[in-house]
Design a protein around this motif. Structure first.
Motif, PDB file in Angstrom:
ATOM      1  N   GLU A 223     -14.761  10.326  38.758  1.00  0.00           N
ATOM      2  CA  GLU A 223     -13.482   9.798  39.252  1.00  0.00           C
ATOM      3  C   GLU A 223     -12.430  10.901  39.238  1.00  0.00           C
ATOM      4  O   GLU A 223     -11.627  11.031  40.177  1.00  0.00           O
ATOM      5  CB  GLU A 223     -13.047   8.609  38.392  1.00  0.00           C
ATOM      6  N   ASP A 226     -13.131  13.272  42.110  1.00  0.00           N
ATOM      7  CA  ASP A 226     -12.698  12.663  43.365  1.00  0.00           C
ATOM      8  C   ASP A 226     -11.186  12.807  43.522  1.00  0.00           C
ATOM      9  O   ASP A 226     -10.691  13.144  44.613  1.00  0.00           O
ATOM     10  CB  ASP A 226     -13.109  11.192  43.388  1.00  0.00           C
ATOM     11  N   GLY A 388     -15.227   7.272  50.391  1.00  0.00           N
ATOM     12  CA  GLY A 388     -14.868   5.923  49.966  1.00  0.00           C
ATOM     13  C   GLY A 388     -13.765   5.306  50.798  1.00  0.00           C
ATOM     14  O   GLY A 388     -13.886   4.159  51.265  1.00  0.00           O
ATOM     15  N   ASP A 389     -12.695   6.034  51.041  1.00  0.00           N
ATOM     16  CA  ASP A 389     -11.562   5.478  51.779  1.00  0.00           C
ATOM     17  C   ASP A 389     -11.930   5.182  53.227  1.00  0.00           C
ATOM     18  O   ASP A 389     -11.514   4.165  53.798  1.00  0.00           O
ATOM     19  CB  ASP A 389     -10.372   6.438  51.725  1.00  0.00           C
ATOM     20  N   TYR A 473     -18.887   9.337  43.233  1.00  0.00           N
ATOM     21  CA  TYR A 473     -17.922   8.302  42.881  1.00  0.00           C
ATOM     22  C   TYR A 473     -17.569   7.444  44.098  1.00  0.00           C
ATOM     23  O   TYR A 473     -17.334   6.239  43.969  1.00  0.00           O
ATOM     24  CB  TYR A 473     -16.660   8.924  42.289  1.00  0.00           C
ATOM     25  N   SER A 474     -17.543   8.069  45.286  1.00  0.00           N
ATOM     26  CA  SER A 474     -17.258   7.296  46.503  1.00  0.00           C
ATOM     27  C   SER A 474     -18.320   6.237  46.735  1.00  0.00           C
ATOM     28  O   SER A 474     -18.012   5.108  47.148  1.00  0.00           O
ATOM     29  CB  SER A 474     -17.177   8.232  47.716  1.00  0.00           C
ATOM     30  N   ARG A 477     -17.637   3.400  44.443  1.00  0.00           N
ATOM     31  CA  ARG A 477     -16.492   2.623  44.937  1.00  0.00           C
ATOM     32  C   ARG A 477     -16.905   1.700  46.071  1.00  0.00           C
ATOM     33  O   ARG A 477     -16.502   0.528  46.123  1.00  0.00           O
ATOM     34  CB  ARG A 477     -15.390   3.564  45.439  1.00  0.00           C
ATOM     35  N   SER A 480     -19.031  -1.183  44.728  1.00  0.00           N
ATOM     36  CA  SER A 480     -18.204  -2.119  43.952  1.00  0.00           C
ATOM     37  C   SER A 480     -17.313  -2.959  44.873  1.00  0.00           C
ATOM     38  O   SER A 480     -17.137  -4.174  44.661  1.00  0.00           O
ATOM     39  CB  SER A 480     -17.341  -1.349  42.952  1.00  0.00           C
ATOM     40  N   ALA A 481     -16.750  -2.334  45.917  1.00  0.00           N
ATOM     41  CA  ALA A 481     -15.875  -3.070  46.836  1.00  0.00           C
ATOM     42  C   ALA A 481     -16.665  -4.105  47.634  1.00  0.00           C
ATOM     43  O   ALA A 481     -16.188  -5.220  47.867  1.00  0.00           O
ATOM     44  CB  ALA A 481     -15.176  -2.090  47.773  1.00  0.00           C
TER      45      ALA A 481
END
Length: 563
Positions: A223, A226, A388-389, A473-474, A477, A480-481
């Protein structure tokens, strides 16, 4: 020497591990033994640093040294024994400085002595020998399997799992640290775990719990990394990257370190030099601050194990910024440079972003000639930048596509590539995934299939390149989302994880996934040699770890289980 930290490990009926004059990675016995001794020295630093933190005088400079030192011992990072001799003497000096800091704190407040007793043991008492012969004699007492006869292969294997996970943690944390991102909790975790290993633990249950704590520590580190990458270079966006060269002078940058790439781009801005990425540097093109440099023109070559061919044909100098260097071939040995933790005997090392010799070499070498490119064919690209974004930005469309039945399943095919037989499994798996499934990928294993035309589902690309292994980490994420959007746990998603492991960063990520409770991970192409049958049985029972079989069978099994 004895080494079994990577997937290249020699497999013998008499015991798995590279134990000859040279490992399969090219590391000679002298370097391997000095690396073992450096790990021993780091344990001593950790013991003193943990005490300093308990006394209220933490020493994060010592923590930064430990990160760098452990990073140099990863597979395919540093092969230069001279550098390890220097690091060993530096390690002793760092440890003694922290010890003096502790003593000064005790003088100021003697009441704290009971809460932070002086550490003991061979690592904290070690003094480096005066010469190489003496250092090698010391190293012979501290190999990774030193206690094998006394404690057995299962305990040694679990200790190794913790150590190798910590090497991965150190590498990721070092990548963040060079960008200016550190955390006290991370330094404390490194101190605690390495000091724990210095105690020669033997309790199997405790060792397994400690391994999972390494996974939790690595989650913090990933994290942080990232945040470091996006904070410094912006949020990655989907970007088409040219994989066919252009005419002009050229520099090739390999490894993982985005800060080194940025420094080189700044120093070559406004010149006639084009910069290309190689290997795990490919995802750099998705970052706004890096792709803003117009002379970052594309990617050249494939994954790390192809470098001897790729570098030989590249008409300019090469910069290796982190793992994964292998022995430079004669056609490019005089034009490859190292930086950061990387080293190879006889190869020029450039510290502190002093890239003038590299740039001078680029001017002196021919680069790509326009006439040579006439037969190269049309421009080709691959697309990166689905971090991730970017993926979460279209999460609503993804969820609706799943609910409508347009997307049946997700396969995350991540990890390292390598030269060993059996890795075609990952290309077969990706290209064999049904058309109503989506393939997410990270790490350099993607080079086996990232030029395949996967198409799209309702405008959503079927291949989503999340980035480097550093970008794990992405992936967490995203999973998890999606679980939150569907109101279920990650293990209940139509998602299968297929992990290609090679070295210690992959060990750290695997421990993170296990610590998060993620089950039924398919792992290959071979299982780590330090996982004994007993340890594997524990991982299978507790976490559902599954050795890979064949791509068609594993795809069918994943889709059947999800149905």
């Amino acid at each position: 020497m004895f080494c079994y930290q990577c997937e290249q490990t020699t497999r013998l009926p008499t015991g798995d591990g590279c134990a000859s004059a040279k490992g399969l990675c090219g590391k000679d016995a002298t370097t391997a033994d000095l690396q073992d001794l450096l790990v021993h020295a780091v344990k001593g630093i950790a013991q003193q640093a943990r005490r300093a933190r308990a006394l209220g005088v933490p020493d994060n400079d010592a923590g930064a040294f430990m990160l760098h030192a452990l990073f140099t011992t990863l597979t395919n990072v540093n092969f230069n024994p001279t550098r390890f001799v220097t690091l060993l003497h530096e390690a002793a000096a760092v440890r003694d400085r922290v010890a003096a800091r502790c003593e000064a704190a005790l003088v100021a407040d003697s009441d704290t002595a009971q809460t932070a007793p002086a550490p003991t043991g061979p690592a904290v008492d070690w003094t480096p020998a005066a010469d190489l012969t003496g250092l090698l004699a010391q190293a012979a007492t501290v190999p990774v399997n030193a206690d094998l006869a006394r404690v057995g292969a299962d305990v040694v294997g679990l200790r190794a799992l913790i150590l190798y996970g910590m090497k991965g943690v150190a590498a990721y944390a070092n990548h963040a640290a060079v960008l200016g991102y550190t955390r006290d909790a991370v330094f404390a975790g490194v101190e605690e775990t390495m000091a724990y290993l210095a105690s020669d633990p033997t309790d199997m249950a405790e060792l397994l719990d400690r391994a999972l704590s390494v996974g939790r520590l690595n989650l913090q580190v990933m994290e942080m990394l990232d945040a470091a990458n996006t904070g410094r270079f912006g949020t990655p966006h989907p970007t088409a990257v040219r994989v066919t060269p252009v005419a002009g002078k050229a520099i090739l940058v390999s490894g993982h370190d985005l800060g080194d790439l940025e420094a080189l781009l700044k120093q070559t801005a406004g010149t006639d030099i084009n910069v290309y990425t190689h290997g795990e540097m490919l995802p750099a093109h998705g970052y706004p601050a890096l792709k803003a440099y117009p002379h970052l023109v594309g990617n050249f070559g494939g994954a790390w194990q192809d470098q001897q061919t790729d570098f030989a044909t590249f008409p300019g100098p090469i910069l290796m910024t982190s793992n994964c260097i292998i022995e430079p071939g004669p056609r490019y040995r005089q034009r490859i440079f190292t930086t950061g933790p990387v080293g190879w005997p006889g190869v020029r090392h450039l510290a502190d972003h002093a890239f003038a010799p590299l740039i001078a070499a680029a001017h002196a070498l021919p680069g790509f000639k326009a006439d040579d490119l006439k037969t190269a064919g049309p421009e080709q690209t691959v697309t990166v930048g689905f971090g991730g974004d970017a993926v979460l930005g279209v999460a609503g469309a993804v969820v609706e596509a799943v609910k409508a039945g347009d997307i049946r399943h997700f396969f995350l095919i991540g990890g390292c590539d390598g030269a060993a037989a059996g890795r075609n499994y990952y290309s077969d798996f990706a290209t064999g995934a049904p058309d109503d499934t989506v393939v997410l990928t990270l790490g350099c294993a993607k080079y086996r299939f990232n030029r395949h035309e996967f198409g799209s589902i309702g405008g959503i690309p079927r291949l989503l390149d999340i980035g480097q292994c550093n970008d794990s980490y992405s992936a967490i994420r995203i999973a998890s989302a999606l679980a939150e959007a569907f109101g279920c746990g990650v293990n209940d998603l139509p998602l299968s994880l297929v992990v290609s492991w090679f070295e210690q960063k992959a060990a750290a990520v695997l421990l993170t996934l296990l610590a998060l409770g993620i089950r039924n991970i398919r792992l290959g192409p071979t299982l780590p040699a330090f996982l004994t049958p007993t340890l594997l049985a524990v991982l299978v029972e507790r976490f559902g770890i599954q050795p890979i079989t064949t791509a068609p069978d594993d795809i069918a099994a994943a889709l059947t289980c999800a149905a």
